[in-house]
Design a protein around this motif. Structure first.
Motif, PDB file in Angstrom:
ATOM      1  N   VAL A   8       0.894  -1.069   0.036  1.00 14.42           N
ATOM      2  CA  VAL A   8      -0.051  -0.047   0.055  1.00 14.42           C
ATOM      3  C   VAL A   8       0.863   1.103   0.005  1.00 14.42           C
ATOM      4  O   VAL A   8       0.678   2.268  -0.766  1.00 14.42           O
ATOM      5  CB  VAL A   8      -0.841  -0.114   1.140  1.00 14.42           C
ATOM      6  CG1 VAL A   8      -1.667   1.339   1.396  1.00 14.42           C
ATOM      7  CG2 VAL A   8      -1.912  -1.228   1.058  1.00 14.42           C
ATOM      8  N   CYS A   9       1.860   1.327   0.894  1.00 13.09           N
ATOM      9  CA  CYS A   9       2.836   2.443   0.865  1.00 13.09           C
ATOM     10  C   CYS A   9       3.500   2.565  -0.259  1.00 13.09           C
ATOM     11  O   CYS A   9       3.553   3.700  -0.800  1.00 13.09           O
ATOM     12  CB  CYS A   9       3.949   2.161   2.029  1.00 13.09           C
ATOM     13  SG  CYS A   9       3.208   2.383   3.569  1.00 13.09           S
ATOM     14  N   GLU A  10       4.057   1.492  -1.360  1.00 15.87           N
ATOM     15  CA  GLU A  10       4.624   1.644  -2.347  1.00 15.87           C
ATOM     16  C   GLU A  10       3.740   2.198  -3.596  1.00 15.87           C
ATOM     17  O   GLU A  10       4.087   3.184  -4.353  1.00 15.87           O
ATOM     18  CB  GLU A  10       5.231   0.241  -2.866  1.00 15.87           C
ATOM     19  CG  GLU A  10       5.901   0.178  -4.210  1.00 15.87           C
ATOM     20  CD  GLU A  10       7.363   0.867  -4.171  1.00 15.87           C
ATOM     21  OE1 GLU A  10       7.791   1.228  -5.326  1.00 15.87           O
ATOM     22  OE2 GLU A  10       7.725   1.279  -3.218  1.00 15.87           O
ATOM     23  N   LEU A  43       3.966   8.233   4.529  1.00 12.27           N
ATOM     24  CA  LEU A  43       3.790   6.846   4.243  1.00 12.27           C
ATOM     25  C   LEU A  43       4.729   6.132   5.065  1.00 12.27           C
ATOM     26  O   LEU A  43       4.493   5.036   5.493  1.00 12.27           O
ATOM     27  CB  LEU A  43       3.788   6.682   2.902  1.00 12.27           C
ATOM     28  CG  LEU A  43       2.839   7.494   1.936  1.00 12.27           C
ATOM     29  CD1 LEU A  43       3.172   6.895   0.469  1.00 12.27           C
ATOM     30  CD2 LEU A  43       1.388   6.834   2.125  1.00 12.27           C
ATOM     31  N   GLU A  44       5.947   6.368   5.042  1.00 13.96           N
ATOM     32  CA  GLU A  44       7.108   5.746   5.739  1.00 13.96           C
ATOM     33  C   GLU A  44       6.849   5.820   7.413  1.00 13.96           C
ATOM     34  O   GLU A  44       7.055   4.878   8.108  1.00 13.96           O
ATOM     35  CB  GLU A  44       8.391   6.324   5.370  1.00 13.96           C
ATOM     36  CG  GLU A  44       8.842   5.724   4.152  1.00 13.96           C
ATOM     37  CD  GLU A  44       8.288   6.429   2.918  1.00 13.96           C
ATOM     38  OE1 GLU A  44       7.786   7.444   2.691  1.00 13.96           O
ATOM     39  OE2 GLU A  44       7.832   5.533   2.169  1.00 13.96           O
ATOM     40  N   VAL A  45       6.309   6.812   7.913  1.00 12.20           N
ATOM     41  CA  VAL A  45       5.885   7.212   9.114  1.00 12.20           C
ATOM     42  C   VAL A  45       4.834   6.194   9.487  1.00 12.20           C
ATOM     43  O   VAL A  45       4.814   5.543  10.707  1.00 12.20           O
ATOM     44  CB  VAL A  45       5.448   8.661   9.578  1.00 12.20           C
ATOM     45  CG1 VAL A  45       5.022   8.570  11.110  1.00 12.20           C
ATOM     46  CG2 VAL A  45       6.642   9.329   9.383  1.00 12.20           C
ATOM     47  N   LEU A  67      11.899  -6.438   6.123  1.00 11.79           N
ATOM     48  CA  LEU A  67      11.535  -5.925   4.643  1.00 11.79           C
ATOM     49  C   LEU A  67      11.014  -4.442   5.011  1.00 11.79           C
ATOM     50  O   LEU A  67      11.332  -3.729   4.125  1.00 11.79           O
ATOM     51  CB  LEU A  67      10.543  -6.747   4.059  1.00 11.79           C
ATOM     52  CG  LEU A  67      10.189  -6.358   2.451  1.00 11.79           C
ATOM     53  CD1 LEU A  67      11.393  -6.233   1.769  1.00 11.79           C
ATOM     54  CD2 LEU A  67       9.079  -7.230   2.101  1.00 11.79           C
ATOM     55  N   ALA A  68      10.299  -4.197   5.958  1.00 14.41           N
ATOM     56  CA  ALA A  68       9.667  -2.869   6.006  1.00 14.41           C
ATOM     57  C   ALA A  68      10.809  -1.906   6.531  1.00 14.41           C
ATOM     58  O   ALA A  68      10.797  -0.854   6.119  1.00 14.41           O
ATOM     59  CB  ALA A  68       8.661  -3.016   7.372  1.00 14.41           C
ATOM     60  N   ALA A  69      11.771  -2.418   7.222  1.00 17.73           N
ATOM     61  CA  ALA A  69      13.032  -1.520   7.610  1.00 17.73           C
ATOM     62  C   ALA A  69      13.948  -1.369   6.305  1.00 17.73           C
ATOM     63  O   ALA A  69      14.244   0.049   6.069  1.00 17.73           O
ATOM     64  CB  ALA A  69      13.828  -2.295   8.644  1.00 17.73           C
ATOM     65  N   LEU A  70      14.117  -2.333   5.452  1.00 19.44           N
ATOM     66  CA  LEU A  70      14.864  -1.952   4.330  1.00 19.44           C
ATOM     67  C   LEU A  70      14.097  -1.263   3.257  1.00 19.44           C
ATOM     68  O   LEU A  70      14.769  -0.195   2.673  1.00 19.44           O
ATOM     69  CB  LEU A  70      14.951  -3.335   3.633  1.00 19.44           C
ATOM     70  CG  LEU A  70      16.471  -3.803   3.630  1.00 19.44           C
ATOM     71  CD1 LEU A  70      16.567  -4.280   5.173  1.00 19.44           C
ATOM     72  CD2 LEU A  70      16.668  -4.967   3.050  1.00 19.44           C
ATOM     73  N   TYR A  71      12.474  -1.008   3.523  1.00 22.24           N
ATOM     74  CA  TYR A  71      12.123  -0.291   2.459  1.00 22.24           C
ATOM     75  C   TYR A  71      11.930   1.121   2.837  1.00 22.24           C
ATOM     76  O   TYR A  71      12.142   1.966   1.973  1.00 22.24           O
ATOM     77  CB  TYR A  71      10.230  -0.933   2.438  1.00 22.24           C
ATOM     78  CG  TYR A  71       9.394   0.153   1.618  1.00 22.24           C
ATOM     79  CD1 TYR A  71       9.395   0.075   0.452  1.00 22.24           C
ATOM     80  CD2 TYR A  71       8.756   1.064   2.337  1.00 22.24           C
ATOM     81  CE1 TYR A  71       8.394   1.057  -0.493  1.00 22.24           C
ATOM     82  CE2 TYR A  71       7.678   2.035   1.745  1.00 22.24           C
ATOM     83  CZ  TYR A  71       7.679   1.764   0.455  1.00 22.24           C
ATOM     84  OH  TYR A  71       7.035   2.842  -0.322  1.00 22.24           O
ATOM     85  N   ILE A  72      11.827   1.355   4.195  1.00 24.46           N
ATOM     86  CA  ILE A  72      11.932   2.660   4.920  1.00 24.46           C
ATOM     87  C   ILE A  72      13.484   3.260   4.513  1.00 24.46           C
ATOM     88  O   ILE A  72      13.785   4.550   4.058  1.00 24.46           O
ATOM     89  CB  ILE A  72      11.768   2.765   6.489  1.00 24.46           C
ATOM     90  CG1 ILE A  72      10.184   2.506   6.482  1.00 24.46           C
ATOM     91  CG2 ILE A  72      12.129   4.060   6.839  1.00 24.46           C
ATOM     92  CD1 ILE A  72       9.728   2.222   7.996  1.00 24.46           C
ATOM     93  N   GLY A  73      14.562   2.214   4.843  1.00 20.70           N
ATOM     94  CA  GLY A  73      15.900   2.744   4.430  1.00 20.70           C
ATOM     95  C   GLY A  73      16.063   3.387   2.890  1.00 20.70           C
ATOM     96  O   GLY A  73      16.655   4.077   2.571  1.00 20.70           O
TER      97      GLY A  73
END
Length: 208
Positions: A8-10, A43-45, A67-73
């Motif tokens: 959803v965020c992507e 969205l990242e927040v 995976l969520a941490a890598l996406y935010i990074g």
């Protein structure tokens, strides 16, 4: 849940980006477009808060949290460059601006360009590692946090591979293709016309 939220965020990232650029250049509503673009970090927040709540509610740390941490990074490390690149093309296509400059393709200029992109990957790995370390400390159970630790290794392994690729452009700079043909001196159009129709030029008249 976390995987669905990442998707959803992507999707939301690209929707907000497209809408922001459309309002900014096609509709000439620059403030509205800028406001939509500024909504993207939210969205990242949201993803970060959802991940923390999921762990707080007793969910076992898994690959989804990593995976969520890598996406935010990745968003932190490369999101600005992506938005800037698309903004330049939107300004050209929709706003009538000059086409954006293309990145260098050869020599040390290409190596420096690849190095700057790699720095974005280093930032992404750093941000992901910090988030994962916070999650590990938050869980405070070594028997449950092994998957999170493995994602830290994955983040820096990716940065290392990308670094080797970027370094290869400096060690073996990509050469520009050779210029084909030779530069011929410019000729007087009238002289060329005389030769084609068989009329002698001024120098030939003097010899005769």
């Amino acid at each position: 849940m976390i995987v669905t939220l990442i998707i959803v965020c992507e999707v939301g990232f690209w929707v907000l980006l497209a809408a922001g650029l459309f309002f900014r250049y096609a509709l000439r509503m620059r403030r509205t477009g800028l406001g939509l673009l500024l909504l993207e970090p939210l969205l990242e927040v949201v993803l970060l808060v959802a991940t923390a709540i999921d762990l707080r509610n007793g969910a076992d740390p898994s690959w989804t949290h990593g995976l969520a941490a890598l996406y935010i990074g990745y968003t932190v490390g490369h999101g600005h460059r992506t938005v800037k690149w698309l903004d330049g093309h939107a300004a050209h296509r929709l706003g009538g601006a000059a086409p954006p400059a293309k990145p260098p393709r050869h020599g040390m200029a290409r190596a420096r360009h690849e190095g700057r992109i790699w720095l974005g990957t280093v930032v992404a790995a750093s941000v992901a590692s910090v988030l994962l370390l916070i999650a590990i400390r938050y869980v405070d159970d070594p028997s449950r946090s092994g998957s999170l630790e493995s994602w830290i290794f994955t983040a820096w392994r990716t940065a290392g591979i990308h670094g080797l690729i970027a370094l290869s452009y400096a060690v073996w700079p990509k050469k520009a293709p050779p210029v084909t043909g030779s530069a011929l001196p410019a000729r007087d159009p009238q002289h060329v016309s005389d030769v084609l129709v068989g009329r002698p030029g001024e120098n030939e008249k003097q010899v005769r």
